[in-house]
Design an enzyme around this catalytic site. Structure first.
Site, mmCIF file in Angstrom:
data_model
loop_
_atom_site.group_PDB
_atom_site.id
_atom_site.type_symbol
_atom_site.label_atom_id
_atom_site.label_comp_id
_atom_site.label_asym_id
_atom_site.label_seq_id
_atom_site.Cartn_x
_atom_site.Cartn_y
_atom_site.Cartn_z
ATOM 1 N N ALA A 65 -19.770 -102.178 40.309
ATOM 2 C CA ALA A 65 -20.724 -101.131 40.662
ATOM 3 C C ALA A 65 -20.753 -100.133 39.504
ATOM 4 O O ALA A 65 -19.774 -100.006 38.756
ATOM 5 C CB ALA A 65 -20.278 -100.450 41.949
ATOM 6 N N GLY A 109 -17.701 -104.940 42.257
ATOM 7 C CA GLY A 109 -18.919 -105.332 42.969
ATOM 8 C C GLY A 109 -19.535 -106.607 42.410
ATOM 9 O O GLY A 109 -20.231 -107.323 43.133
ATOM 10 N N GLU A 112 -17.702 -109.320 44.074
ATOM 11 C CA GLU A 112 -18.129 -109.308 45.485
ATOM 12 C C GLU A 112 -19.531 -109.901 45.647
ATOM 13 O O GLU A 112 -19.806 -110.638 46.591
ATOM 14 C CB GLU A 112 -18.080 -107.871 46.015
ATOM 15 C CG GLU A 112 -16.650 -107.331 46.058
ATOM 16 C CD GLU A 112 -16.592 -105.847 46.374
ATOM 17 O OE1 GLU A 112 -17.103 -105.038 45.572
ATOM 18 O OE2 GLU A 112 -16.054 -105.491 47.430
ATOM 19 N N GLU A 132 -10.904 -102.098 41.151
ATOM 20 C CA GLU A 132 -11.210 -100.764 41.693
ATOM 21 C C GLU A 132 -9.973 -99.874 41.778
ATOM 22 O O GLU A 132 -10.068 -98.651 41.703
ATOM 23 C CB GLU A 132 -11.840 -100.889 43.096
ATOM 24 C CG GLU A 132 -13.254 -101.466 43.106
ATOM 25 C CD GLU A 132 -13.305 -102.970 43.278
ATOM 26 O OE1 GLU A 132 -12.286 -103.660 43.020
ATOM 27 O OE2 GLU A 132 -14.380 -103.466 43.671
HETATM 28 C C1 HXC Z 1 -20.939 -98.458 34.390
HETATM 29 C C2 HXC Z 1 -20.171 -99.888 32.751
HETATM 30 C C3 HXC Z 1 -19.417 -100.617 33.699
HETATM 31 C C4 HXC Z 1 -19.481 -100.191 35.059
HETATM 32 C C5 HXC Z 1 -19.121 -101.509 31.776
HETATM 33 N N1 HXC Z 1 -19.964 -100.490 31.577
HETATM 34 N N2 HXC Z 1 -18.774 -101.613 33.053
HETATM 35 N N3 HXC Z 1 -20.918 -98.813 33.105
HETATM 36 N N4 HXC Z 1 -20.241 -99.117 35.361
HETATM 37 N N5 HXC Z 1 -18.818 -100.836 36.042
HETATM 38 C C6 HXC Z 1 -20.561 -100.022 30.341
HETATM 39 C C7 HXC Z 1 -19.547 -99.309 29.444
HETATM 40 O O1 HXC Z 1 -19.432 -97.948 29.836
HETATM 41 C C8 HXC Z 1 -20.208 -99.448 28.083
HETATM 42 O O2 HXC Z 1 -21.251 -98.505 27.968
HETATM 43 C C9 HXC Z 1 -20.848 -100.829 28.151
HETATM 44 O O3 HXC Z 1 -20.978 -101.133 29.561
HETATM 45 C C10 HXC Z 1 -19.981 -101.912 27.518
HETATM 46 O O4 HXC Z 1 -18.681 -101.855 28.102
HETATM 47 P P1 HXC Z 1 -17.338 -101.761 27.251
HETATM 48 O O5 HXC Z 1 -16.290 -101.207 28.138
HETATM 49 O O6 HXC Z 1 -17.581 -101.047 25.953
HETATM 50 O O7 HXC Z 1 -17.085 -103.310 26.937
HETATM 51 P P2 HXC Z 1 -15.677 -104.036 26.738
HETATM 52 O O8 HXC Z 1 -14.768 -103.214 25.866
HETATM 53 O O9 HXC Z 1 -16.030 -105.421 26.290
HETATM 54 O O10 HXC Z 1 -14.993 -104.095 28.173
HETATM 55 C C11 HXC Z 1 -15.603 -104.860 29.237
HETATM 56 C C12 HXC Z 1 -14.963 -104.502 30.604
HETATM 57 C C13 HXC Z 1 -15.010 -102.965 30.805
HETATM 58 C C14 HXC Z 1 -13.516 -104.995 30.643
HETATM 59 C C15 HXC Z 1 -15.789 -105.227 31.670
HETATM 60 O O11 HXC Z 1 -16.355 -102.494 30.551
HETATM 61 C C16 HXC Z 1 -14.609 -102.528 32.163
HETATM 62 O O12 HXC Z 1 -13.434 -102.466 32.481
HETATM 63 N N6 HXC Z 1 -15.598 -102.135 32.974
HETATM 64 C C17 HXC Z 1 -15.362 -101.559 34.300
HETATM 65 C C18 HXC Z 1 -14.928 -102.623 35.296
HETATM 66 C C19 HXC Z 1 -14.684 -102.028 36.666
HETATM 67 O O13 HXC Z 1 -13.806 -101.171 36.828
HETATM 68 N N7 HXC Z 1 -15.408 -102.497 37.664
HETATM 69 C C20 HXC Z 1 -15.273 -101.993 39.043
HETATM 70 C C21 HXC Z 1 -16.232 -100.870 39.311
HETATM 71 S S1 HXC Z 1 -16.048 -100.189 40.910
HETATM 72 P P3 HXC Z 1 -21.370 -97.528 26.678
HETATM 73 O O14 HXC Z 1 -22.513 -96.652 27.035
HETATM 74 O O15 HXC Z 1 -20.063 -96.848 26.527
HETATM 75 O O16 HXC Z 1 -21.658 -98.493 25.555
HETATM 76 C C22 HXC Z 1 -16.821 -101.270 41.943
HETATM 77 C C23 HXC Z 1 -16.859 -100.902 43.420
HETATM 78 C C24 HXC Z 1 -17.664 -101.861 44.229
HETATM 79 O O17 HXC Z 1 -17.327 -102.258 41.526
HETATM 80 C C25 HXC Z 1 -18.006 -101.322 45.604
HETATM 81 C C26 HXC Z 1 -19.363 -100.714 45.697
HETATM 82 C C27 HXC Z 1 -19.795 -100.296 47.049
#
Ligand code: HXC
Length: 258
Positions: A65, A109, A112, A132
């Site tokens: 998400a 997400g 999911e 998360e």
């Molecule tokens: C918003 C995101 C994002 C996310 C990545 N980006 N994941 N933006 N939400 N979930 C953005 C980064 O900010 C970055 O933008 C660009 O995408 C590229 O990501 P990087 O981190 O620079 O790439 P990399 O170093 O290759 O790392 C990839 C990654 C990492 C390991 C996937 O991005 C990461 O850990 N992302 C978050 C994963 C996460 O925690 N997901 C769970 C979310 S909570 P910029 O602008 O800086 O270039 C969830 C709850 C669900 O999902 C329930 C909902 C109801």
């Protein structure tokens, strides 16, 4: 319909829906999930669609998400907007089969969403996770429930508590995905699989999907009874007569969804 966060193509009775927010690794925001719900509703109603494939990019199916969108929300806002509840329930109402074709990250997400599809085909570079916990939250669209049903309590619990990722080989070994293919083969294989499903009688395809899904919603006895009733009812279709006649006459069946 034109979408801002999706690319949708329909060919050979298959709708291919690509998540398209490359700048954020296809992070799921309200617009994307709203558009996805709309695209699935359209595909379900379209006679030219008999199977659906959802995919992302080679780097990410969806990295979760959208953290930017969620970061400043209050619990009251999340509750009142039923955050992603409405969109995910609408996805689950899709009657036609949905294949998730996952390459790269399927996190939070994203994992999911893949698990809400009917089955997951993945590329050898796929990474699944429920990270998360690193954000001070937990999964919110079914991860704690569905991952546990897919891979069992021990692995699911470890993934939710540590946030570690699972690679493609582990995902296949533990039953999260149906198959792993080389990255270059992912889309061709997913589309070929979807076309194969599209070639069957739609009556039995929809019945099979409903029956398998009952395995998650009811007891074994009730599920088997539900299956048996559907099985019996399929003998009222022309497609059953055609399918069995074609086998006996050693030819390909010509199903007509009747
Ligand atoms: C918003 C995101 C994002 C996310 C990545 N980006 N994941 N933006 N939400 N979930 C953005 C980064 O900010 C970055 O933008 C660009 O995408 C590229 O990501 P990087 O981190 O620079 O790439 P990399 O170093 O290759 O790392 C990839 C990654 C990492 C390991 C996937 O991005 C990461 O850990 N992302 C978050 C994963 C996460 O925690 N997901 C769970 C979310 S909570 P910029 O602008 O800086 O270039 C969830 C709850 C669900 O999902 C329930 C909902 C109801």
């Amino acid at each position: 319909m034109a979408y801002q966060t999706l690319i949708v193509e329909v060919e050979d009775y298959v709708a291919l829906i690509r998540l398209n927010r490359p700048e954020a690794l296809n992070a799921l925001n309200s617009m994307l999930l709203g558009e996805l719900a709309e695209a699935l509703k359209e595909a379900d109603a379209n006679d030219k669609v008999r199977c659906i494939v959802i995919t992302g990019s080679e780097k990410a199916f969806a990295a979760g998400a959208d953290i930017k969108e969620m970061s400043t929300k209050t619990s009251v806002e999340m509750f009142l907007s039923n955050f992603f509840g409405t969109e995910s329930e609408s996805l689950l109402r899709t009657r036609k089969p949905i294949i998730a074709a996952v390459a790269g990250y399927a996190l939070g997400g994203g994992c999911e969403l893949a698990m809400m599809c009917d089955f997951i085909l993945c590329a050898d570079n796929a990474k699944f996770g429920q990270p998360e916990i690193n954000l001070g939250i937990i999964a919110g669209i079914g991860g704690t429930q569905r991952l546990t049903r897919f891979v069992g309590k021990s692995k699911s619990m470890e993934m939710h508590l540590t946030g570690r990722f699972m690679d493609a080989a582990e995902a296949e070994r533990s039953g999260l995905v149906s198959r792993v293919v080389p990255l270059a083969q992912l889309l061709p294989e997913a589309l070929a699989t979807a076309r194969k499903i599209a070639s069957k009688s739609q009556v039995s395809v929809l019945a099979a999907k409903e029956a398998v899904n009952r395995a998650y919603e009811t007891t074994l006895h009730e599920g088997v009874l539900f299956e048996r009733r559907l099985f019996h009812s399929l003998f009222s279709t022309e497609d059953q007569k055609e399918g069995m006649a074609a086998f006996l006459e050693k030819r390909e069946p010509q199903f007509r969804d009747r």
